[in-house]
Write an enzyme that holds these catalytic residues in place. Sequence first.
Site, PDB file in Angstrom:
ATOM      1  N   SER A 266       0.819  -1.203   0.000  1.00  0.00           N
ATOM      2  CA  SER A 266       0.000   0.000   0.000  1.00  0.00           C
ATOM      3  C   SER A 266       0.858   1.260   0.000  1.00  0.00           C
ATOM      4  O   SER A 266       1.984   1.287   0.500  1.00  0.00           O
ATOM      5  CB  SER A 266      -0.925   0.013   1.220  1.00  0.00           C
ATOM      6  N   GLU A 293       6.470  -0.463  -5.474  1.00  0.00           N
ATOM      7  CA  GLU A 293       5.280  -0.394  -6.335  1.00  0.00           C
ATOM      8  C   GLU A 293       4.096  -0.448  -5.400  1.00  0.00           C
ATOM      9  O   GLU A 293       3.960  -1.381  -4.603  1.00  0.00           O
ATOM     10  CB  GLU A 293       5.274  -1.559  -7.326  1.00  0.00           C
ATOM     11  N   CYS A 327      -2.998  -4.729  -8.758  1.00  0.00           N
ATOM     12  CA  CYS A 327      -2.626  -3.307  -8.700  1.00  0.00           C
ATOM     13  C   CYS A 327      -3.060  -2.593  -9.966  1.00  0.00           C
ATOM     14  O   CYS A 327      -3.310  -1.392  -9.965  1.00  0.00           O
ATOM     15  CB  CYS A 327      -1.117  -3.159  -8.541  1.00  0.00           C
ATOM     16  N   GLU A 425      -8.664   3.790  -3.881  1.00  0.00           N
ATOM     17  CA  GLU A 425      -8.362   2.403  -4.227  1.00  0.00           C
ATOM     18  C   GLU A 425      -9.201   1.474  -3.356  1.00  0.00           C
ATOM     19  O   GLU A 425      -9.183   1.569  -2.129  1.00  0.00           O
ATOM     20  CB  GLU A 425      -6.876   2.113  -4.007  1.00  0.00           C
TER      21      GLU A 425
END
Length: 543
Positions: A266, A293, A327, A425
């Site tokens: 995260s 990432e 993702c 998200e």
Amino acid sequence: MNLGYFNYPMPVNEPVQSYAPGSAERKILKETLAKLKSEQADIPMFIGGKEVRTGKKTAIHPPHETAHTLGHFHAGDESHVKEAIETALAARESWAAMNWETRANIFLKAADLIAGKYRSYMNGTTMLGQSKNAYQAEIDSACELIDFLRFNVHFLSEIYRQQPISSPGMHNRLEYRGLEGFVLAITPFNFTAIGGNLPTSAAMCGNVVVWKPANTQVYSAQMFMRILKEAGLPDGVINLIYVDGPTIGKVCFNHRDFAGVHFTGSTGVFNNMWETIGKNMSMYRSYPRIVGETGGKDFVVAHKSADADVVATALLRGAFEYQGQKCSAASRAYIPENIAAAVKEKVVAGVKSFKMGPVDDFGNFINAVIDEKSFDKIKSYIDKASSDSKTSIWVGGKADKTKGFFIEPTVIEVQDPGYVTMCEEIFGPVLSVYVYPTEEFEKTLGLVDSTSPYALTGAIIATDRKAVELATDKLRHSAGNFYINDKPTGAVVGQQPFGGARASGTNDKAGSILNLYRWLSARTIKETFVPPTDYKYPFLNQE
């Protein structure tokens, strides 16, 4: 001693097996799934040459079948993090000194072991532990992981070949050293291949690694660790431990020999890590490499010239494969009014045709989300949207965790392009759609760029080449992986190096040569064959 220059040519991507009815791979995988479910694994940590069992056991249950127990893993504590670091540092000198061809062949052998006798076990542990269907497991825990190992060997061999020029009377050369210390790899639940790549890419470069996987990925992580050991990885080079995040951070980020972190997770966690590392800079031997990432709020924007079938397929696959827990998953879509009705009809029909259930029924396209915490979070977004007068539910909306963490793929149409589900998200099977005025395409591109703090993946769907060119330009910084007339998921090693910027990470492109540079420290060596013996330069001489 190196006795030759060794060539590792560009590999080809591992072929994806179909698992079609009657195929040999389908039969083998079903047998492996049955075998894994018939046993209860006792999973240790791997520190050096030891299998460490603490007695502090945590049960592993399939997210789609929570009443079943796959086994237990032995949780560690602060002392095990310290032991892993000490063991790694003890192995560092001999590992860094090992001939490159020996190091390379360990990882190439691991790739071949996965491609062969352990393929069904990598896929099976991923399917059961992380609730992936056969195809999603195959492209991840088999093909992508194999590709990471093989392509990284090739990329690193290319780096080693890059050398400076030499003038007459001297020879210049570059050494590519591993970092001075240990690397911490923190890996997520959603891709077994990421769990394998983050520690091995750093190790391949001559580094030693402490590897902490997500608890929900331990079942497949320990399978990969066993394969690495069988491939000949020396003890202590990669140490696999199961501890909580605060514990790993407390020990590693306060250690003098912390040399870098390779992270997928995260944005909030990554930000906190970066802040802690920055505050601790004075204690480190060198500046740590920080590679991450993180999150995404990935988009699909359709132009008025788009084919409704293409748009619908990109959304059905891009948003709902692996329950949207990628993702890169499409989680917001911008559809022009002129094709919105046709796209809605096709998306709704597609979602209603999905079968949902456990992974060992190969007819199920949708499986469970990873755990109860994720289930509750995703459901809260759906519940809020279901009762909001400014939104409407195209399809889905139901959730049930009595037998597993099942959430119906859900499509929410919003009136406000800044609505919460368009911005935050969610990491689940939820797609938000904004229908924009047909002639406001360029204005909508501005919305796409400014709505989310993330910049991981995105797609433009259009047959009008001017629209494609405009979107590619206007969305240049909106996505690190940009797709034209396709879904925004499915990056392949060697073909689409993966990573994004802004709040999506450092964009160091896993699956490319760029990522490997981060785990190397170059030393320039100049050797003069006949050194000067007088300080005077010719210009000092008298006329």
